[in-house]
Every structure is written in structure tokens, then in C-alpha cells.
Design an enzyme around this catalytic site. Sequence first.
Site, PDB file in Angstrom:
ATOM      1  N   ASN A 152       0.797  -1.220   0.000  1.00  0.00           N
ATOM      2  CA  ASN A 152       0.000   0.000   0.000  1.00  0.00           C
ATOM      3  C   ASN A 152       0.832   1.274   0.000  1.00  0.00           C
ATOM      4  O   ASN A 152       0.300   2.353  -0.260  1.00  0.00           O
ATOM      5  CB  ASN A 152      -0.945   0.008   1.209  1.00  0.00           C
ATOM      6  CG  ASN A 152      -0.208  -0.150   2.523  1.00  0.00           C
ATOM      7  OD1 ASN A 152       0.581  -1.074   2.693  1.00  0.00           O
ATOM      8  ND2 ASN A 152      -0.453   0.740   3.464  1.00  0.00           N
ATOM      9  N   GLN A 180      -5.689  -3.499  -1.828  1.00  0.00           N
ATOM     10  CA  GLN A 180      -5.292  -2.487  -2.806  1.00  0.00           C
ATOM     11  C   GLN A 180      -5.501  -2.936  -4.254  1.00  0.00           C
ATOM     12  O   GLN A 180      -5.403  -2.110  -5.167  1.00  0.00           O
ATOM     13  CB  GLN A 180      -3.823  -2.100  -2.597  1.00  0.00           C
ATOM     14  CG  GLN A 180      -3.525  -1.392  -1.295  1.00  0.00           C
ATOM     15  CD  GLN A 180      -4.130   0.008  -1.218  1.00  0.00           C
ATOM     16  OE1 GLN A 180      -4.461   0.620  -2.227  1.00  0.00           O
ATOM     17  NE2 GLN A 180      -4.276   0.524  -0.005  1.00  0.00           N
ATOM     18  N   SER A 200     -11.696  -4.513   1.096  1.00  0.00           N
ATOM     19  CA  SER A 200     -12.350  -3.394   1.771  1.00  0.00           C
ATOM     20  C   SER A 200     -12.998  -2.498   0.726  1.00  0.00           C
ATOM     21  O   SER A 200     -12.347  -2.070  -0.230  1.00  0.00           O
ATOM     22  CB  SER A 200     -11.327  -2.592   2.587  1.00  0.00           C
ATOM     23  OG  SER A 200     -11.966  -1.642   3.402  1.00  0.00           O
ATOM     24  N   HIS A 202     -14.061   0.592   0.656  1.00  0.00           N
ATOM     25  CA  HIS A 202     -13.753   2.009   0.487  1.00  0.00           C
ATOM     26  C   HIS A 202     -12.475   2.258  -0.309  1.00  0.00           C
ATOM     27  O   HIS A 202     -12.141   3.399  -0.609  1.00  0.00           O
ATOM     28  CB  HIS A 202     -13.697   2.715   1.847  1.00  0.00           C
ATOM     29  CG  HIS A 202     -12.493   2.407   2.679  1.00  0.00           C
ATOM     30  ND1 HIS A 202     -11.435   3.278   2.800  1.00  0.00           N
ATOM     31  CD2 HIS A 202     -12.198   1.341   3.453  1.00  0.00           C
ATOM     32  CE1 HIS A 202     -10.532   2.750   3.617  1.00  0.00           C
ATOM     33  NE2 HIS A 202     -10.970   1.576   4.021  1.00  0.00           N
ATOM     34  N   THR A 238     -25.986  -8.496  13.261  1.00  0.00           N
ATOM     35  CA  THR A 238     -26.818  -8.032  12.146  1.00  0.00           C
ATOM     36  C   THR A 238     -25.955  -7.396  11.072  1.00  0.00           C
ATOM     37  O   THR A 238     -25.141  -6.512  11.345  1.00  0.00           O
ATOM     38  CB  THR A 238     -27.870  -7.015  12.639  1.00  0.00           C
ATOM     39  OG1 THR A 238     -28.648  -7.621  13.674  1.00  0.00           O
ATOM     40  CG2 THR A 238     -28.774  -6.582  11.503  1.00  0.00           C
ATOM     41  N   CYS A 328       2.949  11.574  14.183  1.00  0.00           N
ATOM     42  CA  CYS A 328       3.461  11.491  15.549  1.00  0.00           C
ATOM     43  C   CYS A 328       2.962  12.707  16.321  1.00  0.00           C
ATOM     44  O   CYS A 328       2.347  13.602  15.766  1.00  0.00           O
ATOM     45  CB  CYS A 328       4.989  11.419  15.567  1.00  0.00           C
ATOM     46  SG  CYS A 328       5.822  12.944  15.097  1.00  0.00           S
TER      47      CYS A 328
END
Length: 385
Positions: A152, A180, A200, A202, A238, A328
Site C-alpha cells: 500500500n 489495494q 475493503s 472504500h 446483524t 506522531c
Amino acid sequence: MQKVYLDNAATTPMHPEVIDAMADCMRNVYGNPSSTHVFGREAKAQMELSRKKIAEKLEVSPTEIIFTSCGTESNNFIIRSCVEHLGVQRIITSTLEHKCVKETTAEMENVRNIEVLRVGLDEWGSIDYEDLKTKLESSDKKTLVTLMHANNEIGNLLDVKRVQALCEENNALFHTDTVQTLGHYPLNLHELGIDFASCSAHKLHGPKGAGFAYVKKSIQFKPQITGGGQERNLRSGTENVYGIVGMAKAFEMSINDLEAHRAHIEGLKKYTIEQLKEAIPGVSFNGLSADLEKSLYTVLNIRLPFYNSLIGFELELKGIAVSQGSACSSGAAKVSAVIESILTPEQIENTTPIRVSFSCYNTREDIDRLVSVLKQISEKHLVSA
């Protein structure tokens, strides 16, 4: 101010058609898919139709698709289940994996005493396949290999067929994180012969909060989440029906438009490389990300010839969103573990990596804006030096 979004490897904007499909589901399909009345059956039907659509595109059985909330959950589910339910005693992975894989395998090592081996890398951050072969042959322990299909950060592509063949020769299980690549490449999971994969929504212009795990039907897992028996009794709770509908729509669109979108995005990536080389002397690219044949076409990891820990912030002030390292507490950024794995200390000290990642919604004007701002920042640093 012109806003430019070039962080699509983190998340993508949703297709309008996906939003429409989800909104229609929210309005009209509100039953619990576990209910036996007509409202529940309608929700169940929408969910199973979505499962069937995804399975057809991947050339697998619908029963092999387990809906989850995201790629992270899918990766956790697969790795933990292999240890807890399949008797895996050894895991072979790499230092380049997503944090959810790295941290889960580390937990298996530290808490459950599972042997974890990390395969060697070459200077470009690609897997050393001979080292993988040696590690696989070094023990008769039941082994899981977990390696991501495309990194990624630097975009390096894994030779999945080669790894699968090595795993098959050594009776090892093979899991690949395809977060990806799914929706960006025409993957036939049945033909690839892998045991597990993760997705995934999104990352392919679908909704957040929806994903799935592919689990080969010959493999028998027990539930990680109990209490209702949903998802073949493997993930109780659910289901996110409208998220699943949106994911199926996004995946369908991504596959149907794949060639056109790929040609557009590859053109943008090539254009970005050319413009950066012309505008910034000494610019280079991390891993194999500048090689269109060997890297994820949506990702380019740029190495600027100066050090600037706040470059992500400077770009944001100009309306440009990219990815830089890991945040950070100071508000600056530090080099990621992936970059640390492939660069020397001197390179880390004197250069700045940034990841730009493209989608079908990006334009050459976006790239011109990025290059213009990076050139200004570069010139400022050269003058101060």
C-alpha cells in the site's frame, strides 16, 4: 483555492451510483435480514444478491464470501482462525505488511507462541522468493503464508501464482491481502488457487465499514464472533445491508470499467513521473513504484532530494492531500516501517518520501498543481541549503 485529492490508497471518493444504490436500500429495505417476515426476506435477498455479484466477478462460490466491516477485520479473522481453528504453528510473513497483519502475527508470536518468520526482501522491497522457498522447506510444522498482493505504500506487486505454487508444494496455507488490488485488477481467485483473501469497499469507491473475507470452501473455520449465527455461523451480528449493497455496486462498477479506468490512471502516473523528473532535479521513486509493469498502477512513492518532515502539512496548506509517513505527536511525520526497510539511514536522513495515489477522478490539472507546488518547495529548500 484548488483542492487536489491524491490519497486514494487511503480511501476513495464514492461513486454517485453507489451512493444512490445505498440510499435506495436505506429508504426501502429496512428489515433485519435474519427476520422471517417479508421485510426481513427482502433485506436478506438484497444481501445475497450482492454476495452473488461479488462471487461471480471473482469466479468463486457465494458461500466463500464472508461479509465483514473492512480489510482489517478480514485479515484478523483469517490469521486468528488459522491459528485457533486450523492448528497453524508457523506463520511466514514480511516486514512490509499492513499494520493489522504485522500486529496480529506479532500477537500470535508473543501470546500464542506461534513461530513467525519474516521473509527476506531485495533492495527494491520485493519478496525474495528463494528465501520464501527455503523457509517453507525448513519445517514440517503447519504453516500459513500471509503476504499482501500489492504494497500500500510502494506499490510493489507480489507474484501470487508463484507464492501459491510454493505453498502448494509445501502443504502451506496462503493468505493474501488484496485490499489495494481487488477492483483494480481482474482477479480470478479460484484460478489463483489461494486459500484466503481480504477486501475493503472504500478502496474501490465504495462505502467505509464494508468488506469481505474470501475463505476457500474446503476450509472449516469456527466463529470468531458468536451470538447469532450470521455469515455461515462465522461472524454473528446483524449485517450492514446497505453497506454490502454499496460494496457490491462499487465492485461491479470497478470491474466493468476496469480497462478504461486503468488506462486513465496509468496515463496519469506516467505523466506524474515525467513532470516530476523535469521539474525537480534528483527526484527518485521508492520501491518499484515507478515501474508500471511491476507496481500497483494507482500508487507512486516519490523520494524528494531533501529532508522536510512537514511537507505533508505544507502541501495541505496549498490544498493538496497526499500521504507521508505516520503521524506522531509533534504534528510532523516519521518514516514508515516500509520505507525504513528499503532505504539506508543516509537516504532517510537526506530525502523525503511522499505517496501519491490516483483514482479515475483525478486529472492532469491535479498533477500539474502537485508538481508546481513541489517544485516551489524544492527550490526553497535548495536555496536554504
